[in-house]
Scaffold this motif. Sequence first.
Motif, PDB file in Angstrom:
ATOM      1  N   SER A   1       0.847  -1.187   0.000  1.00 48.86           N
ATOM      2  CA  SER A   1       0.000   0.000   0.000  1.00 48.86           C
ATOM      3  C   SER A   1       0.883   1.236   0.000  1.00 48.86           C
ATOM      4  O   SER A   1       2.028   1.193   0.438  1.00 48.86           O
ATOM      5  CB  SER A   1      -0.927   0.013   1.220  1.00 48.86           C
ATOM      6  OG  SER A   1      -0.175  -0.012   2.396  1.00 48.86           O
TER       7      SER A   1
ATOM      8  N   ARG B   1      -7.911  -4.612   0.394  1.00 49.69           N
ATOM      9  CA  ARG B   1      -8.324  -3.213   0.337  1.00 49.69           C
ATOM     10  C   ARG B   1      -8.615  -2.668   1.727  1.00 49.69           C
ATOM     11  O   ARG B   1      -9.019  -3.389   2.628  1.00 49.69           O
ATOM     12  CB  ARG B   1      -9.561  -3.072  -0.547  1.00 49.69           C
ATOM     13  CG  ARG B   1      -9.324  -3.445  -2.007  1.00 49.69           C
ATOM     14  CD  ARG B   1     -10.585  -3.275  -2.810  1.00 49.69           C
ATOM     15  NE  ARG B   1     -10.387  -3.625  -4.210  1.00 49.69           N
ATOM     16  CZ  ARG B   1     -11.347  -3.577  -5.145  1.00 49.69           C
ATOM     17  NH1 ARG B   1     -12.569  -3.204  -4.798  1.00 49.69           N
ATOM     18  NH2 ARG B   1     -11.079  -3.916  -6.395  1.00 49.69           N
ATOM     19  N   ARG B   2      -8.418  -1.348   1.849  1.00 55.02           N
ATOM     20  CA  ARG B   2      -8.655  -0.710   3.147  1.00 55.02           C
ATOM     21  C   ARG B   2     -10.103  -0.885   3.587  1.00 55.02           C
ATOM     22  O   ARG B   2     -10.374  -1.129   4.765  1.00 55.02           O
ATOM     23  CB  ARG B   2      -8.314   0.774   3.054  1.00 55.02           C
ATOM     24  CG  ARG B   2      -8.509   1.519   4.372  1.00 55.02           C
ATOM     25  CD  ARG B   2      -8.146   2.970   4.257  1.00 55.02           C
ATOM     26  NE  ARG B   2      -6.741   3.137   3.917  1.00 55.02           N
ATOM     27  CZ  ARG B   2      -6.155   4.310   3.725  1.00 55.02           C
ATOM     28  NH1 ARG B   2      -6.870   5.420   3.804  1.00 55.02           N
ATOM     29  NH2 ARG B   2      -4.873   4.377   3.438  1.00 55.02           N
TER      30      ARG B   2
ATOM     31  N   ARG C   1     -10.533  -4.353   4.950  1.00 54.50           N
ATOM     32  CA  ARG C   1      -9.937  -4.457   6.290  1.00 54.50           C
ATOM     33  C   ARG C   1     -10.815  -3.782   7.328  1.00 54.50           C
ATOM     34  O   ARG C   1     -10.990  -4.293   8.449  1.00 54.50           O
ATOM     35  CB  ARG C   1      -8.536  -3.844   6.289  1.00 54.50           C
ATOM     36  CG  ARG C   1      -7.532  -4.587   5.436  1.00 54.50           C
ATOM     37  CD  ARG C   1      -6.098  -4.211   5.786  1.00 54.50           C
ATOM     38  NE  ARG C   1      -5.838  -2.782   5.595  1.00 54.50           N
ATOM     39  CZ  ARG C   1      -5.435  -2.251   4.455  1.00 54.50           C
ATOM     40  NH1 ARG C   1      -5.258  -3.020   3.379  1.00 54.50           N
ATOM     41  NH2 ARG C   1      -5.193  -0.954   4.359  1.00 54.50           N
TER      42      ARG C   1
END
Length: 505
Positions: A12, A350-351, A354
Motif C-alpha cells: 500500500s 483493500r482498506r 480491512r
Amino acid sequence: MHAAPSDTEPVSRAVPPTGTARAGRRLPGVAAALVLVLLLLVVVRLPWAGDLGMHAATVQRLRHDLLHPGNPLVDADTPSPYYSPWMLVLGCLARLTGWSVFVVLRVAALAGLGLLATGVWRYVRTLSPHRAAPALAFLSLLFLWGPLLFEWSGFLGLNSLALTVSYPSVFALGLAFHFWASLTRAVRGGAGWAVWLGLGAWWAAILLCHQFTGVVASLGALATVLAARPDRAPLPRLAGALALGLAVLWLWPYYDFFALFSAGADLEVIHRPLYTHLAARFGLVLLGVAALVPRWRRDHRDVLVLFFALGALVFAAGGLTGHYSWGRALPAALIPAQLAAALECVSAGRRAVRAGWACALGAALLVGAWTQAGTLGYVTGRDALPGAVAAKYRTPWVGYRWIMRAGVRYGDVVLARTGAARQIPAYGPYTVAPGYPDVFLPAAGARKTAVIRYFAAGTSTAERQGIVREYGVRWVVGPRDLAGRPGLRKVTGGPGGQVLYRVVR
C-alpha cells in the motif's frame, strides 16, 4: 518454500496516518494490556474451581518425595500422568523454598501467563508483520467464543483462563505457541541438527506437561511442516527430531506415556459435554472460519487453514466414533480460526475490506467480552459488581483448609464424596476414592464403590467399619446426619453444612 509474510503482504502507498488511525492502531494494544493486568490481578486471588486441587496435590507429593511421590490423590504406590516435567520443577521449588503449594501455583500462573502472552506474540509475528496483529490475536483468542459461557482447561476463553491460569495446560499452551514460532522459522530458514533435535525434545515436553495440549501442538506442527512445502534437505533432521521426541516420551520415568492410549471409558464420559451446545459456546468463532476462506483462496496450503482442517477432522472423528476425549483437540480448530479473524483485519487487500473485518471482529469481541464479564468478580468480589455483571459471576470453591485447622494432617486418609475428594488432597491428606479418573489406579472402581456404600443409608455398621479398616480411614467428611453413627465423633462443622468426623477405633 514460502517467502516470509513480509514479502507477501499487500503493498500500500505510504500515507501518513491520521490521529484517528493512530488511535485505532493503539486500541488493540491498550485493550490487550488491560486484559493482562486483569489476569495478573486474578492470579493474586487464584480462584479455585475444576482441577486446581489435583495440581496442588501433585505439588504436595513431589515436595515430600521427588523420586517416589506415589499416587497424588489416594494412598497407593502408582504412577500418575500429572507428574510432568513442569510439575517436577514446581515440586522442587516448593521443596527448596518451603512455600505453600498455593504460593507455588501462583508462581506457576505467572510463568504460564507470561509464556502464553509472549508465545502468541512470537507466533503471530511469523504470520503477519503488522504491529497490531499480536494484540488483536490475543484478544480474539480470549473473547471470540460464543454467547454461552464455557470453561475447560486447554481452552483460552478469558473466564476459562482465569480459572486455569495456574494449570499445566496454560504452561503447555504457552510452550506450544513458542514451539510453532520456532518450528516455522526452522522450516523456512534451513536450521541445523541442533535446532531440530531441540524442537523434538520440546515437542515431547509439551506432550508430557499436558497430553491434550500436546495433541493440539502436534497438529499445529504438522500443519506448519505441510504449509512450508520443505524440500528433501530438512527431512532427515525432521525425522531425527521426531525420533528424539519419542525417545524422551518413552524414557520419562514418572509414568508410561504410551499407556495413556488405552485409557478407560471414564475419560469418554467426562468429555462428552464437549460435543454439546456447540453453536452457543463457539458460535462467534464462525467469523474466524469465514476469515479462513480468503486465506485458502490466496494459498490452498495456508498454515492456518491446514491447522483448522486437522483440528476439525480430529474433533469430528471423536464425535462420530464415541471417542469423546478427542474433543480436547478442538482448540486445534478454534485457535487458527480465531487468529485468522484477527489477521484479516490487518492483511485483507483493500482498506475498506480491512475496515469491514475490523468492525465485524470488534462487534464479536464485545459480545464475547460481555459474556465473560463475570471474570471481573475474581478480582473485585461479587458484591462490587453491577447486577447484570454479577449474574454472570460464578462463585469459586471455598476449599477445605478448615479440616486442616481441626487436626487433619498430611498423609491422613479422609473418606469423602467426589466433590470434597477433588479438593482435600490439595492440603496433603489422601482420600479413599480419587476425585478424578485415574487410568493407573487398578482399584479405582472398588474405591468408588466403597465410598458409595459407606454413605448409603442401608449399609450395616460392620460393612462401614470394614471399609474404614481396609483403607486406613482416620477422618470422614460428610453431612450432619452421620452424627451418632458408631465409630464416628464429630470434630467441627464447615461450609455448606459439612461436618468433619474423627474415626474412633
